[in-house]
Write a protein that holds these residues in place. Structure first.
Motif, PDB file in Angstrom:
ATOM      1  N   VAL A   1      -7.273  -2.874  -4.246  1.00 59.04           N
ATOM      2  CA  VAL A   1      -7.494  -3.316  -3.078  1.00 59.04           C
ATOM      3  C   VAL A   1      -6.183  -4.434  -2.866  1.00 59.04           C
ATOM      4  CG1 VAL A   1      -9.554  -2.698  -2.628  1.00 59.04           C
ATOM      5  CG2 VAL A   1      -9.127  -4.971  -3.758  1.00 59.04           C
TER       6      VAL A   1
ATOM      7  N   ALA B   1       0.872  -1.070   0.065  1.00 53.85           N
ATOM      8  CA  ALA B   1       0.011   0.006   0.140  1.00 53.85           C
ATOM      9  C   ALA B   1       0.810   1.336   0.037  1.00 53.85           C
ATOM     10  CB  ALA B   1      -1.014  -0.031   1.298  1.00 53.85           C
TER      11      ALA B   1
ATOM     12  N   THR C   1      -6.135  -3.106   8.003  1.00 57.41           N
ATOM     13  CA  THR C   1      -7.639  -2.750   7.748  1.00 57.41           C
ATOM     14  C   THR C   1      -7.808  -1.713   6.505  1.00 57.41           C
ATOM     15  OG1 THR C   1      -7.663  -0.661   9.381  1.00 57.41           O
ATOM     16  CG2 THR C   1      -8.002  -2.948  10.141  1.00 57.41           C
ATOM     17  N   GLN C   2      -8.793  -1.903   5.846  1.00 60.01           N
ATOM     18  CA  GLN C   2      -9.161  -1.012   4.548  1.00 60.01           C
ATOM     19  C   GLN C   2     -10.788  -0.704   4.981  1.00 60.01           C
ATOM     20  OE1 GLN C   2      -8.385  -3.342   1.424  1.00 60.01           O
ATOM     21  NE2 GLN C   2      -6.069  -3.012   1.262  1.00 60.01           N
TER      22      GLN C   2
ATOM     23  N   ALA D   1      -6.396   1.428  -1.741  1.00 64.16           N
ATOM     24  CA  ALA D   1      -7.187   1.597  -0.938  1.00 64.16           C
ATOM     25  C   ALA D   1      -6.594   2.057   0.409  1.00 64.16           C
ATOM     26  CB  ALA D   1      -8.047   0.408  -0.452  1.00 64.16           C
ATOM     27  N   ASP D   2      -7.066   2.950   1.424  1.00 60.78           N
ATOM     28  CA  ASP D   2      -6.525   3.430   2.396  1.00 60.78           C
ATOM     29  C   ASP D   2      -6.262   2.123   3.250  1.00 60.78           C
ATOM     30  OD1 ASP D   2      -6.501   6.288   1.927  1.00 60.78           O
ATOM     31  OD2 ASP D   2      -8.533   6.357   2.739  1.00 60.78           O
ATOM     32  N   THR D   3      -5.114   1.987   3.799  1.00 56.37           N
ATOM     33  CA  THR D   3      -4.516   0.791   4.436  1.00 56.37           C
ATOM     34  C   THR D   3      -3.836   1.377   5.632  1.00 56.37           C
ATOM     35  OG1 THR D   3      -4.336  -0.309   2.325  1.00 56.37           O
ATOM     36  CG2 THR D   3      -3.514  -1.307   4.236  1.00 56.37           C
ATOM     37  N   CYS D   4      -4.211   0.608   6.535  1.00 57.15           N
ATOM     38  CA  CYS D   4      -3.584   0.975   8.204  1.00 57.15           C
ATOM     39  C   CYS D   4      -3.231  -0.275   8.627  1.00 57.15           C
ATOM     40  CB  CYS D   4      -4.643   1.630   8.936  1.00 57.15           C
ATOM     41  SG  CYS D   4      -5.169   3.206   8.428  1.00 57.15           S
TER      42      CYS D   4
END
Length: 260
Positions: free
Chosen positions: A229, A86, A151-152, A97-100
């Motif tokens: 994703v 990511a 997480t996304q 996708a925003d990925t943490c």
């Protein structure tokens, strides 16, 4: 030419079909990740389908001997870490996708539901799940204790995954029902799908950024644009007519060019 296949399952459909094509005029060697190399018998090129540590170690050993590997061990390993993936994608301007990263599900504080949780380190039978509420989160935390995850946000799109596979610049595509979508949603039919030109171009750009020749890109429809994703190095590419031919041609071209 001598073509090596690093794979735990040489009978995988796309590998078996590729090997059959190559074996008509060339030598094909199955290199099982656990077996190691036979001294003095290098191949001219190698296809890396195995992604576990033993497969990557074998690929690196071949690279140290000057054998070109498709995809490289470094590029393959990068795609096993979803957080690194990511970060690289977003640094290159790709709509990922925003990925943490989260140390574990029990360390997730004040989540915004629904969201998607995935094992940070991609592997067979890893964790990929939609989380709609605290009860589901507790259930997954109990089933996957200590699992490092990312997480996304959950994208409430059409319920269909857009799968694009690229082999040496040739784009294959299909649409599949998302495993995270409700069972009663969506009306489109799964199967062959002709991606719009912008999505095909996006898939090709992924290969440039990640240094991949054989890879898959998973897309979902976002609010304003398609969202990546996941990126997979050397995926299955099952049921795609022409994929084995493209793989065989790629292997022979890279071997003839000496990896250039």
């Amino acid at each position: 030419m001598r073509v090596g296949l690093i794979a735990t399952d040489p009978e995988h459909p796309v590998l078996a079909a590729t090997a059959e094509l190559l074996a008509r005029e060339h030598e094909v060697q199955h290199l099982h990740p656990a077996a190691g190399l036979v001294p003095g018998s290098p191949v001219d090129v190698c296809l890396l389908k195995a992604h576990a540590p033993q497969g990557l170690a074998l690929a690196r050993e071949l690279e140290e001997r000057g054998v070109p590997v498709i995809n490289s061990a470094a590029a393959t390993e990068l795609c096993q870490d979803r957080m690194r993936m990511a970060e690289l994608a977003r640094a290159a301007g790709l709509p990922f996708a925003d990925t943490c990263a989260v140390g574990g599900l029990d360390q997730l504080l004040d989540p915004v539901y629904p969201f998607v949780v995935k094992s940070r380190h991609s592997r067979r039978h890893d964790l990929v799940a939609r989380v709609d509420d605290a009860a589901r989160l507790r259930e997954l935390a109990a089933r996957w204790p200590g699992e490092a995850v990312v997480t996304q946000p959950f994208l409430d799109g059409t319920g269909w995954d857009q799968k694009l596979w690229v082999v040496d610049g040739q784009v294959f595509a299909a649409r599949r029902r998302s495993e995270l979508a409700p069972t009663d949603g969506g009306t489109a039919r799964a199967g062959e799908w002709e991606p719009p030109a912008d999505r095909a171009a996006l898939a090709l750009r992924v290969g440039e950024v990640f240094g991949l020749d054989v890879y898959g890109v998973d897309l979902l429809d976002g609010p304003a644009e398609p969202v990546i994703v996941d990126v997979n190095a050397f995926p299955g590419i099952r049921g795609q007519a022409g994929a084995p031919e493209a793989l065989a041609a790629l292997a022979l071209r890279v071997a003839a060019d000496g990896g250039r």
